[in-house]
Design an enzyme around this catalytic site. Structure first.
Site, PDB file in Angstrom:
ATOM      1  CG  PHE A   1      -0.503 -14.434  11.121  1.00  0.00           C
ATOM      2  CD1 PHE A   1      -1.477 -15.351  11.576  1.00  0.00           C
ATOM      3  CD2 PHE A   1       0.322 -14.448   9.876  1.00  0.00           C
ATOM      4  CE1 PHE A   1      -1.525 -16.468  10.828  1.00  0.00           C
ATOM      5  CE2 PHE A   1       0.197 -15.883   9.394  1.00  0.00           C
ATOM      6  CZ  PHE A   1      -0.461 -16.812   9.727  1.00  0.00           C
ATOM      7  CG  HIS A   2      -3.078  -6.380  12.920  1.00  0.00           C
ATOM      8  ND1 HIS A   2      -4.164  -6.040  13.761  1.00  0.00           N
ATOM      9  CD2 HIS A   2      -2.101  -5.446  12.911  1.00  0.00           C
ATOM     10  CE1 HIS A   2      -3.976  -4.836  14.132  1.00  0.00           C
ATOM     11  NE2 HIS A   2      -2.647  -4.545  13.972  1.00  0.00           N
TER      12      HIS A   2
ATOM     13  CD  GLU B   1      -5.858   1.985  11.879  1.00  0.00           C
ATOM     14  OE1 GLU B   1      -5.158   1.306  12.034  1.00  0.00           O
ATOM     15  OE2 GLU B   1      -6.273   2.444  10.942  1.00  0.00           O
TER      16      GLU B   1
ATOM     17  CD  GLU C   1      -1.599  -4.415   8.427  1.00  0.00           C
ATOM     18  OE1 GLU C   1      -2.862  -4.298   8.353  1.00  0.00           O
ATOM     19  OE2 GLU C   1      -0.756  -3.558   8.713  1.00  0.00           O
TER      20      GLU C   1
ATOM     21  CD  GLU D   1      -1.651   4.630  10.422  1.00  0.00           C
ATOM     22  OE1 GLU D   1      -0.856   3.876   9.626  1.00  0.00           O
ATOM     23  OE2 GLU D   1      -1.869   4.538  11.473  1.00  0.00           O
TER      24      GLU D   1
ATOM     25  NE  ARG E   1      -0.436   0.162   5.017  1.00  0.00           N
ATOM     26  CZ  ARG E   1      -0.891   0.056   6.072  1.00  0.00           C
ATOM     27  NH1 ARG E   1      -2.149  -0.225   6.443  1.00  0.00           N
ATOM     28  NH2 ARG E   1      -0.085   0.245   7.194  1.00  0.00           N
TER      29      ARG E   1
END
Ligand code: GLA
Length: 662
Positions: A355-356, A305, A353, A151, A112
């Site tokens: 495993f976030h 977040e 992500e 962000e 990204r």
């Protein structure tokens, strides 16, 4: 902020990414959201290639259905523009809009944030997709807020950036002579004779020009802000009643001056990811929350977040033990957040992500984490009334993003100067003393504070010098740490002795810096030791509090105190140790008449006040039960408290005093 279509109470939810899941899962999601009391979800944050699979062809049908589903469930959409993740087709069609590193490497799509925010093609494509979303959804009943981008913080050094940088510099400096003076280009033959010669700070042979690097960060913050504004303005035009925000990231890689940006959003929203799984996670959460409140000018802000189930600690995602998710969320509420939002709703099965952690973990809703999510969702409505109260702080810590940026540069007298570390130490010391701190802009009116702490405020212009002088003259108490006030806003050293901007008010001047290598310490006359830094200091009105007791500086003042008109100003010329540092802050608090919390160690306390009532947040971060004095109505348990409150290990309470809410 007016928020006609906002949640009735505190916001609760997270990023919901329906594009990652088959539709039956959406239905399960929304049913679970209702069970948990979710009232706001961020949608479409990275969905560009799902919304515009080819240039100009939009596929909104899935988002229509997702938003309708939310609306039917009474859940608001924090609808994102997806511009932080351009689709592969965009990269291939506009190779000039891919970002270039300082070393000249052009990046490829595959992650990204891979775009140049100054590239005209990127800006145009971002405006187009934002306008298409605005056109389609401005009137959608689920639309609660716009979430522009994600962000802001990506970098580029390409020729588009060079052109925009020059245009920015031409607005800042009257002419090339002004630029040459501000950047000190007489050094190393850097004198520019035409604007076209000026570049972004690209990789070069040896030390870069620090003034150029500082201006580049300022410029890039402004350039990203211009990109944000373009989207904000067209969203606002389409839906004037709907607030617009963007989620601020916090870290060294983020070139955004949050305080300045805060004036451009309707609600300051921040993402909080502490580093560490010990008590530092609580301390960092408090630090970021207090900063967010400063950026928001004291108004409510939103923790947009946080990670539901884990804390990153030296390469491991450490599971939050039971109760910690709620306690960390409540700590942010105490400090002004208008809710608790998480990344993300459902843990992704695939992708970068995968495993976030998620509010719904891979294991599904029959899990400890989801049980805690439901519990938190049940609690928040009971705490909603605190949103009316302003956080009360008698102490402030100076905050200055450009000083942070400048202290990242390589030409300083020591590479161990650490802006965030210095601020975190001051904040942590107050946190441990159970004293709530605001952050403050030193050029503003400081007269509301009893004590102002100023660590590492390297850059200080005349406005800051004047405001600090007025504050102390008027009776304020001030503590300034080494390497503050040394340079002006361009980074040019203020001559005549350090710490230039604050010399007079501190009643000292330093002739030389004596930075210390990692393994060297200096003894001080009070028996403590200084590290990292020392200075050859002269008294000019101040009295010594302690002196160097060995080495070349033996006998010279180390910590000083100066009565300046009605106030008192301390100067600390070395890094004090674990005993002397809290000792000094304690002495300054006492002199300022600020009382530490006096509660058992490991208990966090924050007070909020509104007309006629107040709320005291008490959080027990220890593994032991504690008892704290207090009386009033306790919001978490719904019980009246007469004299004393029992907090179980990891427990928290919110005590209301004064009249009942209307
Ligand atoms: C950021 C981003 C999210 C996600 C999380 C992971 O805050 O905004 O998209 O990447 O980090 O921690």
């Amino acid at each position: 902020m007016r928020w006609p279509n906002g949640p009735a109470g505190l916001c609760f939810g997270g990023d919901w990414n329906p594009e990652q899941w088959p539709e039956p899962v959406w239905h399960e999601d929304v049913a679970l959201m209702r069970q948990a009391g979710v009232n706001l979800v961020s949608v479409g944050v990275f969905a560009w290639s799902w919304l515009e699979p080819e240039p100009g062809r939009y596929t909104f049908d899935w988002l229509d259905r997702a938003l309708d589903l939310l609306h039917r469930a009474g859940i608001g959409a924090n609808l994102a523009t997806p511009t932080a993740a351009p689709p592969p087709w965009f990269a291939l069609a506009h190779p000039d809009a891919l970002p270039v590193t300082a070393e000249g490497v052009r990046l490829s799509h595959g992650s990204r944030d891979t775009y140049c925010a100054a590239a005209p093609a990127y800006r145009a494509a971002a405006r187009r997709i934002a306008a298409a979303l605005a056109g389609r959804y401005a009137g959608h009943p689920a639309l609660a807020m716009w979430h522009v981008h994600n962000e802001y913080g990506s970098w580029c050094h390409c020729d588009h950036v060079a052109g925009a940088f020059r245009a920015w510099l031409r607005r800042r400096y009257p002419d090339l002579a002004g630029l040459n003076a501000a950047w000190g280009t007489a050094f190393w033959s850097q004198r520019y004779s035409a604007w076209e010669q000026v570049l972004p700070p690209r990789a070069t042979q040896y030390l870069p020009n620090p003034h150029q690097a500082l201006d580049f960060r300022r410029f890039w913050s402004d350039e990203l802000l211009a990109a944000f504004r373009e989207q904000r303005d067209l969203l606002r035009a389409a839906a004037p009643e709907v607030p617009v925000t963007t989620n601020f990231a916090f870290g060294d890689w983020v070139p955004v001056d949050h305080r300045q940006w805060a004036g451009e959003v309707d609600l300051v929203a921040v993402d909080g990811y502490p580093a560490g799984s010990g008590i530092e996670a609580e301390q960092q959460t408090a630090f970021l929350a207090d900063l967010a409140r400063h950026w928001a000018g004291g108004a409510p802000w939103l923790l947009m977040e946080q990670s539901p189930g884990t804390l990153g600690d030296r390469g491991a995602q450490v599971a939050k033990p039971p109760g910690r998710m709620a306690r960390l969320a409540v700590s942010s509420l105490a400090r002004g957040s208008r809710g608790a939002m998480f990344f993300q709703w459902r843990a992704s099965a695939a992708g970068a992500e995968q495993f976030h952690s998620g509010l719904v973990p891979h294991a599904g809703p029959a899990s400890r984490i989801f049980a805690e999510v439901r519990e938190l969702g049940g609690l928040l409505p009971r705490l909603a009334e605190v949103d009316a109260g302003a956080v009360s702080a008698e102490v402030a810590i100076g905050w200055d993003a450009p000083s942070w940026w400048a202290l990242r540069q390589p030409q300083l007298p020591a590479d161990r100067l650490d802006y965030l570390g210095a601020l975190a130490r001051a904040h942590r010391t107050l946190w441990l003393a159970q004293v709530t701190a605001d952050f403050a802009d030193l050029s503003g009116d400081l007269s509301g504070y009893r004590l102002v702490l100023v660590p590492s405020h390297y850059l200080a212009g005349d406005r800051v010098a004047g405001a600090v002088e007025r504050y102390v003259a008027g009776g304020g108490q001030l503590v300034v740490w080494y390497f503050s006030g040394v340079a002006d806003r361009t980074g040019r050293v203020r001559l005549g002795g350090y710490p230039g901007a604050f010399r007079e008010v501190l009643g000292v001047w330093a002739e030389e810096f004596h930075p210390l290598p990692p393994d060297v310490t200096v003894p001080l006359s009070d028996g403590s030791r200084g590290t990292r830094w020392s200075e050859h200091l002269h008294l000019a009105g101040a009295e010594p509090v302690s002196r160097y007791a060995g080495g070349e500086l033996a006998g010279r003042p180390a910590v000083t105190r100066h009565r300046y008109q009605a106030g008192l100003a301390w100067y600390v010329s070395t890094e004090l140790d674990q005993t002397a540092y809290p000792g000094l802050v304690g002495a300054a608090l006492a002199a300022a008449g600020v009382r530490p919390g006096g509660l058992p160690p490991g208990v966090e306390v924050v007070r909020r006040r509104a007309a006629g009532r107040g709320w005291t947040f008490l959080l027990n971060h220890t593994a032991e039960p504690v008892r704290v004095p207090g009386a009033g109505y306790e919001l978490v348990s719904g019980a009246r408290v007469d004299r004393e409150l029992a907090l179980p290990p990891g427990g928290f309470a919110v005590l209301r005093t004064g009249r009942e809410p209307e």
